[in-house]
Design an enzyme around this catalytic site. Structure first.
Site, mmCIF file in Angstrom:
data_model
loop_
_atom_site.group_PDB
_atom_site.id
_atom_site.type_symbol
_atom_site.label_atom_id
_atom_site.label_comp_id
_atom_site.label_asym_id
_atom_site.label_seq_id
_atom_site.Cartn_x
_atom_site.Cartn_y
_atom_site.Cartn_z
ATOM 1 N N ASP A 164 -0.622 -6.695 -32.117
ATOM 2 C CA ASP A 164 -1.673 -7.711 -32.106
ATOM 3 C C ASP A 164 -2.850 -7.184 -32.923
ATOM 4 O OD1 ASP A 164 -3.196 -9.847 -31.502
ATOM 5 O OD2 ASP A 164 -3.210 -9.570 -29.328
ATOM 6 N N ASP A 177 -1.646 -13.357 -36.664
ATOM 7 C CA ASP A 177 -2.183 -12.042 -36.276
ATOM 8 C C ASP A 177 -1.362 -11.323 -35.213
ATOM 9 O OD1 ASP A 177 -2.818 -13.742 -34.241
ATOM 10 O OD2 ASP A 177 -4.910 -13.153 -34.063
ATOM 11 N N GLU A 178 -0.149 -11.751 -34.965
ATOM 12 C CA GLU A 178 0.675 -11.001 -34.015
ATOM 13 C C GLU A 178 2.159 -11.135 -34.339
ATOM 14 O OE1 GLU A 178 0.690 -12.537 -29.887
ATOM 15 O OE2 GLU A 178 -0.642 -14.097 -30.620
#
Lengths: 84, 415
Positions: free
Chosen positions: B10, B105-106
């Site tokens: 993350d 974003d992950e």
């Protein structure tokens, strides 16, 4: 921080080295700005045209966004973030 | 069978972190990426400094500005974040064959074949974090577990710049006192229902009689109990294994509430064009068109229709959406408009598209437009109705630059 949008053509001296493009200095409004630091770079695509973007710092605290059009070899100053 | 080892990576305050990297003077300041003219947008990312004032992703910019008047608001540059995300994924693929991004974003990584012991797991996690920091100057948090659910919970336990490994024998302990609202997939409505049953923690949910949960929630009752037990999916899929999308939609929030339907319909047409192009790209067709309208005061209305034929063309989608609009529009100022096409199926070989002569002509026009867009960009050609939409800006947040073409053709009124 105030951001000004410009989208103006500029002249740039850049280094193409080891598959990487790095702007060294640019001429805008009759003044030459030496690039002291590239804070970041990214690429965008419009159709078949690829644009390389750079967030760069020159003498002052302001940050300039430059872009390079791979199809037309045109450099633009896209905007400036005015600090302070 | 040996447990799988799933990493959840993350990126910390991703959009804000990128902007702070590109504008170093912003470091240490409350930075908000999001918002928009007149405080109408939402916060997409708040820096950790801004979070100290209570700012959160998804919060309205208006509320954020009230909580933290000194916050620095920046316009999101999604194309920039997507490109940097793509580079980070490339870094992750140096470490794992199976990498599945779940958002910009992950991502999940299957490391089952690479590491076994806790020491090896930690070493590898640190290596990945270092690689991302060295190449992108961005900080990531890594959570590790035997499945995706546990890995995600683990990454949320120690942020920013953290690493947490939850081995199977620790899961029950960690989950026991966790509020049910923190469990992935448990929304506010489910949480309220669970609290009415006296269930406030994952431990209580895990111990609750399954037959009662089944009676109240149906199949979802079984699923939330499994979540509370820390049981989840342990498959990390590569792009070609991902299932097809179930629906495709786009929406737009206006910079000011609109009382005049003309620009609103212009924007609706643009949204239908985008949906149709995605359908064609994915070779999908859909049968249900749904319109979303949000009036002033955040009153949202959905209105959908199942069609006799499957659709893929923007004119057909727009014609349906316009009828739906006329049926529910009550002349109150509109804040947001959206369109969604669902009940999707593959277009190839389904024989579901109506191929009457006008339909064929429409498809030829669309394909020609698609080719122009492929070559010159998404804004190269569009329906003239889109010119009503004067508030549009380029993706970078800057006005359209000179190299962008602006070819328009007359609006085509299909069947």
């Amino acid at each position: 921080m105030k951001t000004e949008k410009l989208c103006e053509r500029i002249e740039v001296i850049a280094l193409f080295q080891k598959g990487k493009l790095s702007p060294i200095k640019f001429r805008w409004k009759g003044r030459t700005h030496r690039i002291h630091r590239i804070h970041g770079d990214w690429a965008t695509q419009e159709g078949i045209t690829r644009f390389h973007h750079f967030a760069v710092a020159s003498d002052g605290p302001d940050i300039y966004e430059l872009s390079y059009n791979e199809s037309t070899y045109v450099w633009q100053i896209e905007g400036i973030s005015l600090i302070g | 069978m040996r447990n799988k080892i799933i990493f959840h990576i993350d990126m910390d305050q991703f959009f804000a972190a990128i902007e702070m990297r590109h504008h170093p003077h912003l470091k240490g300041k409350p930075v908000v990426v999001g918002g928009g003219p007149g405080d109408r947008g939402i916060v997409t990312t708040a820096s950790y400094e801004a979070r100290r004032y209570g700012l959160r992703s998804g919060m309205s910019a208006y509320q954020a500005r009230r909580l933290c008047p000194q916050a620095i608001f920046l316009t999101p540059n999604i194309h920039k974040y997507v490109d940097i995300s793509r580079r980070i994924l490339q870094r992750m693929r140096e470490f794992a064959e199976r990498v599945e991004p779940t958002s910009v974003d992950e991502a999940y990584l299957d490391m089952s074949d690479r590491v076994q012991t806790p020491a090896e797991i930690e070493q590898l996690a640190m290596k990945i974090k270092r690689r991302i920091l060295q190449t992108e100057r961005l900080i990531a948090t890594v959570g590790v577990g035997a499945n995706r659910l546990v890995a995600k919970i683990a990454s949320g336990m120690n942020k920013p710049d953290g690493f947490t490994f939850l081995p199977p024998d620790r899961v029950i302990d960690v989950f026991r006192d966790m509020p049910v609202g923190d469990l992935h997939g448990v929304g506010r409505a489910t949480q309220a229902q669970l609290e009415r049953l006296g269930i406030r923690t994952a431990g209580q949910l895990a111990a609750y009689p399954l037959d009662i949960l089944r009676r109240i929630f149906g199949k979802w009752g079984e699923e939330i109990r499994q979540i509370a037990l820390g049981q989840g999916q342990d498959t990390v899929m590569v792009p070609e294994e991902l299932p097809d999308e179930k629906s495709m939609g786009h929406e737009h929030t206006f910079s000011q509430d609109l009382s005049n339907p003309a620009p609103l319909l212009g924007r609706l047409h643009l949204l239908c064009e985008r949906v149709a192009r995605r359908l064609r790209d994915a070779d999908m067709i859909g049968q249900v068109v749904t319109l979303k309208l949000r009036y002033q005061g955040f009153i949202t209305r959905f209105h959908g229709r199942k069609l006799k034929d499957y659709v893929q063309h923007e004119t057909v989608i727009y014609n349906v959406a316009r009828i739906l609009f006329q049926e529910i529009y009550d002349h109150r100022p509109v804040r947001l408009v959206g369109v969604n096409v669902s009940n999707l199926t593959s277009a190839s070989g389904s024989g579901q598209l109506t191929l009457f002569p006008t339909g064929l002509r429409l498809m030829k026009i669309s394909k020609a437009c698609d080719q122009i867009k492929d070559r010159l960009g998404e804004k190269a050609i569009g329906y003239a109705s889109g010119i009503y939409d004067t508030g549009s800006r380029s993706s970078s947040g800057y006005p359209r630059s000179s190299h962008r073409k602006n070819l328009l053709y007359r609006p085509f009124h299909g069947p």
